[in-house]
Design an enzyme around this catalytic site. Structure first.
Site, PDB file in Angstrom:
ATOM      1  N   HIS A 204      16.049   2.648   6.476  1.00  0.00           N
ATOM      2  CA  HIS A 204      14.610   2.424   6.409  1.00  0.00           C
ATOM      3  C   HIS A 204      13.905   3.773   6.090  1.00  0.00           C
ATOM      4  O   HIS A 204      12.717   3.513   5.638  1.00  0.00           O
ATOM      5  CB  HIS A 204      14.361   1.614   7.340  1.00  0.00           C
ATOM      6  CG  HIS A 204      13.712   2.344   8.545  1.00  0.00           C
ATOM      7  ND1 HIS A 204      14.677   2.279   9.611  1.00  0.00           N
ATOM      8  CD2 HIS A 204      12.644   2.889   8.909  1.00  0.00           C
ATOM      9  CE1 HIS A 204      13.977   3.294  10.343  1.00  0.00           C
ATOM     10  NE2 HIS A 204      12.886   3.455  10.050  1.00  0.00           N
TER      11      HIS A 204
HETATM   12  C1  UD1 Z   1       7.952   2.737  10.405  1.00  0.00           C
HETATM   13  C2  UD1 Z   1       7.819   4.113  11.071  1.00  0.00           C
HETATM   14  C3  UD1 Z   1       8.908   4.767  11.262  1.00  0.00           C
HETATM   15  C4  UD1 Z   1       9.711   3.672  12.491  1.00  0.00           C
HETATM   16  C5  UD1 Z   1       9.892   2.467  11.517  1.00  0.00           C
HETATM   17  C6  UD1 Z   1      10.532   1.219  12.485  1.00  0.00           C
HETATM   18  C7  UD1 Z   1       5.829   5.685   9.945  1.00  0.00           C
HETATM   19  C8  UD1 Z   1       5.422   6.457   9.164  1.00  0.00           C
HETATM   20  N1  UD1 Z   1       6.986   5.227  10.174  1.00  0.00           N
HETATM   21  O1  UD1 Z   1       8.658   3.025   9.205  1.00  0.00           O
HETATM   22  O2  UD1 Z   1       8.812   5.953  12.378  1.00  0.00           O
HETATM   23  O3  UD1 Z   1      11.105   4.255  12.561  1.00  0.00           O
HETATM   24  O4  UD1 Z   1       8.534   1.952  11.203  1.00  0.00           O
HETATM   25  O5  UD1 Z   1      10.841   0.218  11.676  1.00  0.00           O
HETATM   26  O6  UD1 Z   1       4.973   5.128  10.919  1.00  0.00           O
HETATM   27  N2  UD1 Z   1       7.177  -3.732   4.955  1.00  0.00           N
HETATM   28  C9  UD1 Z   1       7.134  -5.196   4.879  1.00  0.00           C
HETATM   29  N3  UD1 Z   1       7.159  -5.784   6.062  1.00  0.00           N
HETATM   30  C10 UD1 Z   1       6.883  -5.449   7.419  1.00  0.00           C
HETATM   31  C11 UD1 Z   1       6.700  -4.229   7.285  1.00  0.00           C
HETATM   32  C12 UD1 Z   1       6.905  -3.245   6.459  1.00  0.00           C
HETATM   33  O7  UD1 Z   1       7.590  -5.582   3.663  1.00  0.00           O
HETATM   34  O8  UD1 Z   1       6.736  -6.256   8.201  1.00  0.00           O
HETATM   35  C13 UD1 Z   1       7.409  -2.833   4.111  1.00  0.00           C
HETATM   36  C14 UD1 Z   1       6.000  -2.463   3.202  1.00  0.00           C
HETATM   37  O9  UD1 Z   1       6.380  -2.572   1.865  1.00  0.00           O
HETATM   38  C15 UD1 Z   1       5.740  -1.086   3.722  1.00  0.00           C
HETATM   39  C16 UD1 Z   1       6.959  -0.595   3.940  1.00  0.00           C
HETATM   40  O10 UD1 Z   1       7.998  -1.465   4.437  1.00  0.00           O
HETATM   41  O11 UD1 Z   1       5.049  -0.466   2.600  1.00  0.00           O
HETATM   42  C17 UD1 Z   1       7.080   0.734   4.913  1.00  0.00           C
HETATM   43  O12 UD1 Z   1       6.484   0.149   6.281  1.00  0.00           O
HETATM   44  P1  UD1 Z   1       5.662   1.311   7.225  1.00  0.00           P
HETATM   45  O13 UD1 Z   1       5.307   0.369   8.140  1.00  0.00           O
HETATM   46  O14 UD1 Z   1       5.010   2.230   6.410  1.00  0.00           O
HETATM   47  O15 UD1 Z   1       6.670   2.205   7.663  1.00  0.00           O
HETATM   48  P2  UD1 Z   1       8.443   1.947   7.995  1.00  0.00           P
HETATM   49  O16 UD1 Z   1       9.288   2.299   7.066  1.00  0.00           O
HETATM   50  O17 UD1 Z   1       8.617   0.690   8.712  1.00  0.00           O
END
Ligand code: UD1
Length: 352
Positions: A204
């Site tokens: 991820h």
């Molecule tokens: C975040 C943290 C990372 C942690 C991880 C745990 C940052 C920079 N990164 O990464 O340190 O290890 O969480 O999982 O804060 N999305 C969904 N549904 C959700 C959540 C996210 O569809 O419930 C998708 C969205 O398109 C989003 C992308 O995932 O843009 C990334 O989500 P984001 O919260 O930015 O970061 P993570 O990759 O989850």
């Protein structure tokens, strides 16, 4: 004493559940949980609150996805409003996500004391958003709860020793507590039904998902492994693999709750991951791990060969997966009472 805990992403729900369970035993402390809304899908968020007995957040900021600046900026603005109104004595933040950074910055600017759990980790790779988040959080916090001696040494080298308290790893506490509650009934259906040997994989991190070449290498390596690869897939990665051909031995499933993840970990042969938390959970469960990154913050897991940093190198992945399970393991992550020590710090500060 009033504490506002800021959470937003999966690993924070897991760690906060453990600290919060103990905080609740102290009538002199009131804790309010604020969810930034960074993770919003039910299987990335709600399931953790229900199954880990984490109190429902008093407030959900519903910030959701966006660029780093937008996501973090919206969080800071909304957290500032809450803190100005609630006037807590402490703001408690966990780990290294954008929610950690936003909580710490909003509080520090209002001169509210900041406590950072899981301080002192470094990858020395500033391309990772997490590296920037944790450096800033460490340097603006008033108390740093440190998981390992190695992390403490890093904080010392950055001049942060006087604010640091080595308590052990809250993730180890959480793992011990919830592993005792996790059983075969929590296994994902595919594992329960087919009773096969498998590797457990997760991908991820932005450095992997946002790089087509790396993502392709990882899935090519998975396709060449000698067993089924079960991947509870982060929604971010699911979007990015749409154009990849996925071979038959790769089984993509929905993200798992914590009890299901532990149940799957118990049954798997080995772990392949770019997650920080899962590298350690594999170590706690005595499952060998291959880390799909160019470095790891959890350097202790490398000792005795429990974890190998294999990056997206297909040949290295295929060679490393064949290595035998190490015979011995040292303990680095405390005595399972990190949360108790954190709470003891807060109780010692009451009326001071
Ligand atoms: C975040 C943290 C990372 C942690 C991880 C745990 C940052 C920079 N990164 O990464 O340190 O290890 O969480 O999982 O804060 N999305 C969904 N549904 C959700 C959540 C996210 O569809 O419930 C998708 C969205 O398109 C989003 C992308 O995932 O843009 C990334 O989500 P984001 O919260 O930015 O970061 P993570 O990759 O989850």
């Amino acid at each position: 004493m009033k504490i506002i805990t800021i959470v937003g992403a999966r690993p924070q729900f897991i760690k906060a559940a453990t600290v919060s369970r103990i905080l609740r035993n102290y009538p002199g402390i009131i804790e309010h949980i604020v969810h930034t809304g960074q993770h919003y899908d039910d299987n990335m968020s709600a399931v953790f609150f229900s199954e880990l007995d984490l109190p429902q957040p008093s407030i959900n900021l519903n910030v959701g996805s966006g660029s780093h600046g937008k996501q973090t900026g919206q969080m800071i603005e909304k957290i500032e409003e809450i803190l100005s109104k609630e006037k807590p004595d402490w703001v408690l933040v966990y780990g290294d996500t954008n929610s950690t950074l936003a909580g710490a910055l909003a509080a520090a600017k209002l001169h509210i004391k900041v406590a950072h759990v899981e301080a002192g980790l470094r990858s020395y790779n500033k391309h990772m958003p997490e590296e920037i988040n944790r450096i800033v959080a460490d340097h603006i916090s008033d108390i740093l709860f440190v998981p390992t001696q190695h992390a403490l040494d890093i904080l010392k080298s950055e001049g942060l020793e006087k604010n640091s308290l080595l308590v052990g790893d809250v993730m180890f506490d959480s793992f011990r507590y919830f592993a005792a509650k996790s059983s075969d009934e929590h296994l994902p259906e595919i594992i329960r039904k087919e009773n096969m040997e498998f590797y457990l994989a997760t991908v991820h991190r932005a450095e992997n998902t946002d790089n087509t070449e790396r993502l392709k290498n990882l899935f090519t390596a998975f396709s060449m492994l000698d067993k089924t690869v079960i991947i509870p897939l982060h929604p971010r990665t699911r979007k990015m693999i749409k154009n990849l051909k996925i071979s038959d031995n790769i089984k993509i499933i929905e993200p798992l709750g914590y009890l299901s993840m532990i149940a799957a970990l118990k049954k798997c042969e080995k772990v392949l991951t770019d997650s920080g938390g899962l590298q350690k959970e594999a170590f706690f469960m005595k499952k060998p791990c291959l880390t799909l990154r160019s470095e790891t913050e959890w350097v202790e897991t490398l000792i005795d060969g429990w974890n190998y940093v294999v990056n997206d190198n297909i040949d290295l992945i295929l060679e490393t997966i064949k290595l035998p399970v190490p015979a011995k393991q040292e303990s680095f992550y405390g005595d399972g009472n990190a949360a108790e020590k954190i709470v003891k710090f807060f109780t010692s500060m009451i009326n001071r």
